[in-house]
Design a protein around this motif. Sequence first.
Motif, PDB file in Angstrom:
ATOM      1  N   PHE A 125       0.816  -1.151   0.024  1.00 25.13           N
ATOM      2  CA  PHE A 125      -0.078  -0.119  -0.173  1.00 25.13           C
ATOM      3  C   PHE A 125       0.883   1.198   0.088  1.00 25.13           C
ATOM      4  N   ASP A 126       0.522   2.510  -0.834  1.00 27.79           N
ATOM      5  CA  ASP A 126       1.287   3.549  -0.958  1.00 27.79           C
ATOM      6  C   ASP A 126       1.409   4.210   0.245  1.00 27.79           C
ATOM      7  N   ASP A 127       0.397   4.179   1.349  1.00 26.08           N
ATOM      8  CA  ASP A 127       0.288   4.923   2.790  1.00 26.08           C
ATOM      9  C   ASP A 127       1.129   4.139   3.602  1.00 26.08           C
ATOM     10  N   GLY A 128       1.604   3.151   3.407  1.00 28.43           N
ATOM     11  CA  GLY A 128       2.478   2.371   4.432  1.00 28.43           C
ATOM     12  C   GLY A 128       1.483   1.267   5.342  1.00 28.43           C
ATOM     13  N   SER A 129       0.310   1.225   5.179  1.00 29.39           N
ATOM     14  CA  SER A 129      -0.337   0.334   5.743  1.00 29.39           C
ATOM     15  C   SER A 129       0.152  -0.916   6.041  1.00 29.39           C
ATOM     16  N   PRO A 130       0.094  -1.745   6.857  1.00 25.13           N
ATOM     17  CA  PRO A 130       0.778  -2.993   6.887  1.00 25.13           C
ATOM     18  C   PRO A 130       0.224  -4.195   5.867  1.00 25.13           C
ATOM     19  N   MET A 131       0.858  -4.947   5.365  1.00 25.38           N
ATOM     20  CA  MET A 131       0.180  -6.144   4.636  1.00 25.38           C
ATOM     21  C   MET A 131       0.521  -7.242   5.545  1.00 25.38           C
ATOM     22  N   VAL A 132      -0.979  -7.517   6.202  1.00 21.42           N
ATOM     23  CA  VAL A 132      -1.162  -8.475   7.142  1.00 21.42           C
ATOM     24  C   VAL A 132      -1.727  -9.811   6.463  1.00 21.42           C
ATOM     25  N   VAL A 133      -0.881 -10.774   6.305  1.00 21.55           N
ATOM     26  CA  VAL A 133      -1.519 -11.865   5.676  1.00 21.55           C
ATOM     27  C   VAL A 133      -2.177 -12.968   6.543  1.00 21.55           C
ATOM     28  N   ILE A 134      -3.352 -13.378   6.326  1.00 20.71           N
ATOM     29  CA  ILE A 134      -4.006 -14.218   7.381  1.00 20.71           C
ATOM     30  C   ILE A 134      -4.178 -15.537   6.469  1.00 20.71           C
ATOM     31  N   GLY A 135      -4.214 -15.561   5.230  1.00 22.08           N
ATOM     32  CA  GLY A 135      -4.266 -17.084   4.492  1.00 22.08           C
ATOM     33  C   GLY A 135      -3.478 -17.052   3.075  1.00 22.08           C
ATOM     34  N   VAL A 136      -3.146 -18.313   2.711  1.00 20.05           N
ATOM     35  CA  VAL A 136      -2.360 -18.477   1.522  1.00 20.05           C
ATOM     36  C   VAL A 136      -3.306 -19.422   0.547  1.00 20.05           C
TER      37      VAL A 136
END
Length: 554
Positions: free
Chosen positions: A242-253
């Motif tokens: 995300f361009d605003d630095g929001s975290p990439m929180v992965v919950i599933g693959v």
Amino acid sequence: MESSHMKIRTIISALSVVLTTTLVSADDISINLVASNSTQQMVPGFQTNVFRYTANLVTGPPSTLTVLPNTYLGPTISVNTGDNVHVHFQNNLLVETTTHWHGLDVTEAADGHPKDAMPAGGSYDYDFIVRNRAGTYWYHPHPDMMTGEQVYKGLASFLIVSDDAEQALDLPRGEFDLPICIQDADFDSSNQLVFSGANMMGMFGNTQLINGRVDTNYSAATRIYRVRLLNGSQSRILKLAFDDGSPMVVIGVDGGLLEAPKQVPYLMMGPGERYELWVDFSTKNLSDVISLQSLAFDQLAGGIGQGDAKDIMTFTIDRSEQETLVLPTSLVPMGEIYDVADVTSEKVWPIVWGSGEFLLNGQTFDMLGTIANERASGDALEKITMTNLEGNIKFAHPMHLHGRQFQILSRSIAAGGVNAYNTVKDGLVDDGWHDTFLIMPYETVELLIRWSKHPGLFMYHCHNLPHEDMGMMRNFELSAQTCPADLNRDGVINISDFLEIIAQWGSPFGDVTGDDRTDVADILATIADWGVCSPGFRGLPQVPLRSGRPKPSK
């Protein structure tokens, strides 16, 4: 050794549990699915010629089919673990096709192998029971040398599986459970899709598509979203952030929810992969616009054409709503975690550029062929080592194995690829269950896989579809299980296996007889097989390999 009286008393006790237990609820779902030529208003002016999946529900819950708005992509199919699914597929295209249920553990006849392609005007019946965990899967064609074009022109969509463990979690639902298919395309002056065909370089479009639409903005609320990402591109590898630095929180693959959320600075996604994100817009302000981008990375980490920065889509916050959800600290247990000490066999499958094409395991595609290290026993635990070290041309490859999900054991990078690898490595999420993974230039990846119980001929291949259509695809062949009633795999069929059947009653996971159901037939088979396992001890007829329905005559 248990006495016969103790064995009988235990079995009678367990049977009394069965007789008083409510069966796991499962639906009988029947769908008529059609692939046909169609048109879609994709950009202003002339309509675009496309391929289209349409479907109608014959039996099953009304929620089974959901039509994505204003798109040429097919309907989303939603099912539950244990559901009995019948799909009558009609091919109204002018060319042959199949349908592959990407990520699902199904029988050979239901897998959509190109040997089972039906001609124009033909039909095929796919029958399977959903064995998979809750997760984001998808479906698409799989004809030899034509998969890329058919997916590119619209034959693809989501297949969502739910189960009790997932439904027990406080995750976003309804409109806040958001499937997003990321693709790119090129249009000519008449608004027709331009397809480059099978080639080493791959296919990279200049127009971004989200769920088959050129409108890549999403109207969002100040809420939390479960974003189900599918990289449905022909070739493009994504480095998402995300361009605003929001975290990439992965919950599933690929194969469902992780045991716990995992935060990464960016997310690498190859074609065919799926990831689920916990995206929190609850603290955003009205009129905020958040951009999902693919960040630049070293071209040498992906291959020619890869690594350019690209805007993927935007989320515009246009309404304020109250949010009560919080990110769970734990999600869903993985189940069996493989131990390399239990591996029964090891295979090495190298990727090499040679003779003007990419060779997989030293071979190109042979419709019915396998070599010695492409054969295994059903349900065997094996280690697969894939290497991308040889040849003077190296690309990253999104490798897909049909059938069971696997666990990624390790990655290692040779000296020649270290600098480029450093631009992508922090976004590789290897936790959980996968059916598709990226292998980078100069990389070695080790996988642990317990092969499907279903015997037959299945595929593994590069999901860069122009590479697949060039022949970067091979078969693996599974023989019938040696000892199907040994559910806990200790070499003896005893009360532990019997109790496992009781615990899995009504689901697909205590199946002994091979019908993906756990019922009285499995109890009787287990009693008949009681004792020490030995090859061929039951004397049942073996399911023949390559047992798919014969290709209809033209």
